[in-house]
Design an enzyme around this catalytic site. Sequence first.
Site, PDB file in Angstrom:
ATOM      1  N   LYS A   1       0.866  -1.277  -0.087  1.00 34.78           N
ATOM      2  CA  LYS A   1      -0.128  -0.020   0.007  1.00 34.78           C
ATOM      3  C   LYS A   1       0.975   1.355  -0.058  1.00 34.78           C
ATOM      4  CE  LYS A   1      -3.673  -0.511   2.499  1.00 34.78           C
ATOM      5  NZ  LYS A   1      -4.046  -0.726   3.818  1.00 34.78           N
TER       6      LYS A   1
ATOM      7  N   ARG B   1      -3.094   3.222   8.434  1.00 32.09           N
ATOM      8  CA  ARG B   1      -3.196   2.369   7.587  1.00 32.09           C
ATOM      9  C   ARG B   1      -2.278   1.132   7.551  1.00 32.09           C
ATOM     10  NH1 ARG B   1      -4.592   4.674   1.676  1.00 32.09           N
ATOM     11  NH2 ARG B   1      -5.733   2.940   1.555  1.00 32.09           N
TER      12      ARG B   1
ATOM     13  N   GLY C   1      -8.172  -7.912   4.179  1.00 33.91           N
ATOM     14  CA  GLY C   1      -8.942  -7.983   5.278  1.00 33.91           C
ATOM     15  C   GLY C   1      -8.165  -8.421   6.657  1.00 33.91           C
TER      16      GLY C   1
ATOM     17  N   MET D   1      -5.667  -6.918   8.035  1.00 36.76           N
ATOM     18  CA  MET D   1      -5.033  -6.273   8.944  1.00 36.76           C
ATOM     19  C   MET D   1      -6.185  -5.183   9.042  1.00 36.76           C
ATOM     20  SD  MET D   1      -1.995  -7.267   9.127  1.00 36.76           S
ATOM     21  CE  MET D   1      -0.667  -6.062   9.340  1.00 36.76           C
TER      22      MET D   1
ATOM     23  N   ARG E   1      -3.127  -1.260  -6.505  1.00 37.45           N
ATOM     24  CA  ARG E   1      -2.367  -2.547  -6.567  1.00 37.45           C
ATOM     25  C   ARG E   1      -2.588  -3.379  -7.688  1.00 37.45           C
ATOM     26  NH1 ARG E   1      -5.283  -4.518  -1.120  1.00 37.45           N
ATOM     27  NH2 ARG E   1      -7.394  -4.588  -2.257  1.00 37.45           N
TER      28      ARG E   1
ATOM     29  N   HIS F   1     -15.198  -9.512   0.299  1.00 39.57           N
ATOM     30  CA  HIS F   1     -14.507 -10.311   0.694  1.00 39.57           C
ATOM     31  C   HIS F   1     -14.442 -11.710   0.176  1.00 39.57           C
ATOM     32  CE1 HIS F   1     -12.782 -13.344   3.634  1.00 39.57           C
ATOM     33  NE2 HIS F   1     -11.906 -12.678   3.451  1.00 39.57           N
TER      34      HIS F   1
ATOM     35  N   SER G   1      14.759 -42.388 -17.725  1.00 37.39           N
ATOM     36  CA  SER G   1      13.710 -41.467 -17.384  1.00 37.39           C
ATOM     37  C   SER G   1      13.570 -41.739 -15.806  1.00 37.39           C
ATOM     38  CB  SER G   1      12.331 -42.318 -18.091  1.00 37.39           C
ATOM     39  OG  SER G   1      11.206 -41.527 -17.539  1.00 37.39           O
TER      40      SER G   1
ATOM     41  N   CYS H   1       9.150 -39.057 -15.550  1.00 39.05           N
ATOM     42  CA  CYS H   1       8.189 -39.481 -15.406  1.00 39.05           C
ATOM     43  C   CYS H   1       7.232 -39.651 -14.372  1.00 39.05           C
ATOM     44  CB  CYS H   1       7.927 -40.678 -16.273  1.00 39.05           C
ATOM     45  SG  CYS H   1       8.878 -42.161 -15.392  1.00 39.05           S
TER      46      CYS H   1
ATOM     47  N   TYR I   1      12.836 -33.730 -21.279  1.00 44.46           N
ATOM     48  CA  TYR I   1      11.341 -33.580 -21.406  1.00 44.46           C
ATOM     49  C   TYR I   1      10.848 -33.764 -19.978  1.00 44.46           C
ATOM     50  CZ  TYR I   1      11.059 -38.656 -21.414  1.00 44.46           C
ATOM     51  OH  TYR I   1      11.168 -39.935 -21.365  1.00 44.46           O
TER      52      TYR I   1
HETATM   53  P1  ADP Z   1      -7.506  -2.413   3.434  1.00 47.89           P
HETATM   54  O1  ADP Z   1      -6.197  -2.651   3.531  1.00 47.89           O
HETATM   55  O2  ADP Z   1      -8.525  -3.064   4.268  1.00 47.89           O
HETATM   56  O3  ADP Z   1      -8.134  -1.835   2.201  1.00 47.89           O
HETATM   57  P2  ADP Z   1      -7.092   0.544   3.753  1.00 47.89           P
HETATM   58  O4  ADP Z   1      -6.022   1.304   4.523  1.00 47.89           O
HETATM   59  O5  ADP Z   1      -6.964   0.660   2.280  1.00 47.89           O
HETATM   60  O6  ADP Z   1      -7.366  -0.781   4.365  1.00 47.89           O
HETATM   61  O7  ADP Z   1      -8.322   1.500   4.324  1.00 47.89           O
HETATM   62  C1  ADP Z   1      -9.733   1.183   3.768  1.00 47.89           C
HETATM   63  C2  ADP Z   1     -10.395   2.215   3.304  1.00 47.89           C
HETATM   64  O8  ADP Z   1     -10.358   3.375   4.088  1.00 47.89           O
HETATM   65  C3  ADP Z   1      -9.756   2.708   2.127  1.00 47.89           C
HETATM   66  O9  ADP Z   1     -10.174   2.023   0.903  1.00 47.89           O
HETATM   67  C4  ADP Z   1     -10.388   4.033   2.167  1.00 47.89           C
HETATM   68  O10 ADP Z   1     -11.840   4.069   1.615  1.00 47.89           O
HETATM   69  C5  ADP Z   1     -10.436   4.630   3.388  1.00 47.89           C
HETATM   70  N1  ADP Z   1      -9.450   5.529   3.749  1.00 47.89           N
HETATM   71  C6  ADP Z   1      -8.130   5.087   4.185  1.00 47.89           C
HETATM   72  N2  ADP Z   1      -7.389   6.077   4.223  1.00 47.89           N
HETATM   73  C7  ADP Z   1      -8.057   7.345   4.054  1.00 47.89           C
HETATM   74  C8  ADP Z   1      -7.832   8.717   4.038  1.00 47.89           C
HETATM   75  N3  ADP Z   1      -6.754   9.114   4.187  1.00 47.89           N
HETATM   76  N4  ADP Z   1      -9.046   9.325   3.624  1.00 47.89           N
HETATM   77  C9  ADP Z   1     -10.048   8.942   3.396  1.00 47.89           C
HETATM   78  N5  ADP Z   1     -10.354   7.419   3.301  1.00 47.89           N
HETATM   79  C10 ADP Z   1      -9.334   6.698   3.687  1.00 47.89           C
HETATM   80 MG    MG Z   2      -7.556  -0.676   0.813  1.00 47.96          MG
HETATM   81 MG    MG Z   3     -10.018  -3.676   5.392  1.00 47.52          MG
END
Ligand code: ADP
Ligand code: MG
Ligand code: MG
Length: 906
Positions: free
Chosen positions: A29, A99, A108, A110, A349, A471, A795, A862, A882
């Site tokens: 990220k 984040r 999902g 973290m 990503r 998810h 073989s 084989c 092969y």
């Molecule tokens: P995950 O790894 O679970 O996707 P994120 O860190 O991407 O978690 O956060 C989830 C959501 O939170 C993001 O998709 C975004 O919508 C919102 N978010 C995160 N940081 C910001 C921010 N600085 N401003 C607004 N929304 C945010």
């Molecule tokens: Mg995200």
């Molecule tokens: Mg999340």
Amino acid sequence: MASKKKPIYFFGNGKAEGNAKMRELLGGKGTGLHEMTRIGVPVPPGFTISTEICAFYYAHRRRFPRDLEKQVARALGRMEKTLGRRFGDAHNPLLVSVRSGARESMPGMMDTVLNLGLNDRTVQGLIQCTNNPRFAYDSYRRFVQMYADVVLGMKASSKADTDPLVAILERKKNECRVQFDSELKATNLQELVEEYKAEIKRRVGKAFPEDPFEQLWGAVGAVFGSWNNDRALAYRDLYHIPHHWGTAVNVQAMVFGNLGDNCATGVAFTRDPATGDKRFYGEFLVNAQGEDVVAGIRTPKPIAELGDAMPRAFSQLQHVCALLEKHYKDMQDIEFTIENGKLWMLQTRTGKRTGFAAIRIAVDLVEERIISKQEALLRIEPDQLNQLLRPIFDQKDKDRSSKEGRLLGKGLAAGPGAATGRVVFHADDAVEWKKRGERVVLCREETSPDDISGMDAAQGILTARGGMTSHAALVARQMGKVCVAGCEALHIDYNARMLRVERAELKEGDWISIDGSTGEVFKGEIQTLPSEVLQVLLGQSLDAKQSRIFQKFARLMKWADEVRKLGVRTNADQPDQAAIAKAFGSEGIGLCRTEHMFFQGDRIQAVREMILADDEAGRRRALAKLLPMQKQDFKGLLEIMGRLPVTIRTLDPPLHEFLPKSDDAIVELAQVMGVSVELLRDKVNVLQEFNPMLGHRGCRLGISYPEITEMQAQAIFEAACELRREGKNPFPEVMIPLVGSRQELHEQRVIVERVARATMKSYGVKVRYLIGTMIELPRACMVADDIAREAEFFSFGTNDLTQTCLGLSRDDAGKFLPHYVLQGLLPDDPFVSIDQEGVGALMRIAVAKGRKTRKGLEMGICGEHGGDPKSVAFCHEIKLDYVSCSPYRVAIAKLAAAQAALRGTI
Ligand code: ADP
Ligand code: MG
Ligand code: MG
């Protein structure tokens, strides 16, 4: 700290201290945020605390480095200067998100905290600045709720238990008679904040922290802590992600999608992640924040509608997506927020995709001249090709089901393929039922990271809520599972273990069928057919021109053929298997196990007569009955394979495998054969072995009973000579198993050669053929130079070579081997992936010694490993000619071989 790298990396205002190459340090990220900033995409400013700090944290009993506090203060200062707001300020507060972000995305696993920095003072400042109390309290109550969950550990303790703060929110919505949180008023939200805080105090025994810095450090610690929560550990085990990597933390200025109706938040893919279609694919919600879109609280809208709601922001988004795709040269999975009509990007990503989409996108990107053929080949996980072979529903049976009213509803086609199984509602049940040998479909309102193992165990996944980015859809894509998501007609009652739609009910254990290519859900079982690609390959009903996925697949295979050095053969004993393999482009048969033919129909009778015979004459009489049948088999195989080599192994298993074991069966057989029960019992006893794997088998049989080898050779060469006479050009390779010395091979070779010459002479034709051996004993590897004097090919029988090298019986290893792999005592199951250090070392010796004696000695493998991508790469490395694998793995082996060749040259 040992490292001289910086602990913190800043991004904002078009400049970034990090870039796309710093994934290890900044996490996925983080690098995305830095790189997007760098290339001019609008990203709210912030900073990344590196993964090295996470490692430090765990190495120092969960403490931060001493100067980190100063560094963070400095970075916050830069953000404040950029934005003209201050963290913790009572008039114009800067709010941040905290984040997580590891090297590999762990969906999902973290947790993220939004709106951090709010307290009873700063919320007033937020009201002043925005003139929008509803927004301010909405943000505040979200913050308190997330903080309680993530940092204070107030998540629901069990599945039956609901999250206490969610329960309070539900109560509030009921009180106010509204359906969605977006309908609550400012005062209601303000009350919620108070009620949350009271509940927190009650449960945690401490007041909610008002100090923004205390909040910040709490959140950073929680992100690091979440690296080792149970879900994260289980996920990493499942995907073999090392536990020592650690996560980075991103602290980023908030932008708000919940300021009103010209605000929104959304997620999207630059191409369809299920099919690979080139169309912008995603979902958004107006006046919402963060994970609202994926949480399934309100149903999000398809991204195309954003064009109507906010045309400027939408076209900006499209522009950014095109830019990102070009920049990263791949399909992207993005997260964005629109604040008062202005677009902000929050994540990008490489998008996870199904096998179908992987092929489609890779080939399309080549056609769009964005990547090269080589890059395309390297992009696809060979195992993903398996999905192309997954069965689909028989359209006729499906139509019938519809007519009978068994169509229950339609959701999103989130994971292509057809799945039929019995309904279960909980992940644990899916695992349990599968252990009992049941096929199940996991049916949930929505899935969560706790459900991973159950999703893995199920044939397919069905959810009632959630979109393509939910998810369930995400994980299904990654696992290559059949999945229908967001089938809203369904109502799932976990307590009653029932699934209801308007007109029907299904109980746990009832049969259900889901079509992950169309999104349809049916009651009952539906017949399946081979996949589209298989139908084309086998020339059934579908024509290549009608199947786009086949065309893409065929192009990819052509590119693989251009670069790979390894040949790919197949293991097959039946003409129909050989035909499938040939359709997949197999370049010969690498292993035909003749004993499989012995078991068919009444042949076993003749085999048993041979075993029971007292003398050679008796054995010859029985073998004479087998001869025409074996000949027919070989003729069939040789004919289908045309000019391609067909490697035929002489009889390998110990003879007792052809006799019954139980006393009842012995009595019965004695009657059928017209011999005395005693005689038969004696024979069974005589043949009984303590360790059959190391017993009277392989070439040892042919040495004890040369007439067996003689008969098999005769069948092979009569078949070949007949074909030759018919103008064909068959190419048998006769393979002697379990050879440990040159002398053994010599004895067998003399027999085969004598028969070959005599047969060719009597037919008056010449046939190309080779005589060689399997290398499946350590001794054979060590004396390979000597053996090569008699062998025209080697073989590697890596199944037995693994058993004999590791002293490990495959049939008994199940009790401890999984534990070994889990504990890291062995890197992989050696029966799945070649043990390169041990077995591989023996193979290297054999290759070198063999080729020293005989230049150009043909070498292949084989064993089961021939279809395992890692093992294929190894075979490339040691320069085998092969690999031979099961018919359905031919394409996988070819792609793996191409990748090995490319990796060797790049
Ligand atoms: P995950 O790894 O679970 O996707 P994120 O860190 O991407 O978690 O956060 C989830 C959501 O939170 C993001 O998709 C975004 O919508 C919102 N978010 C995160 N940081 C910001 C921010 N600085 N401003 C607004 N929304 C945010
Ligand atoms: Mg995200
Ligand atoms: Mg999340």
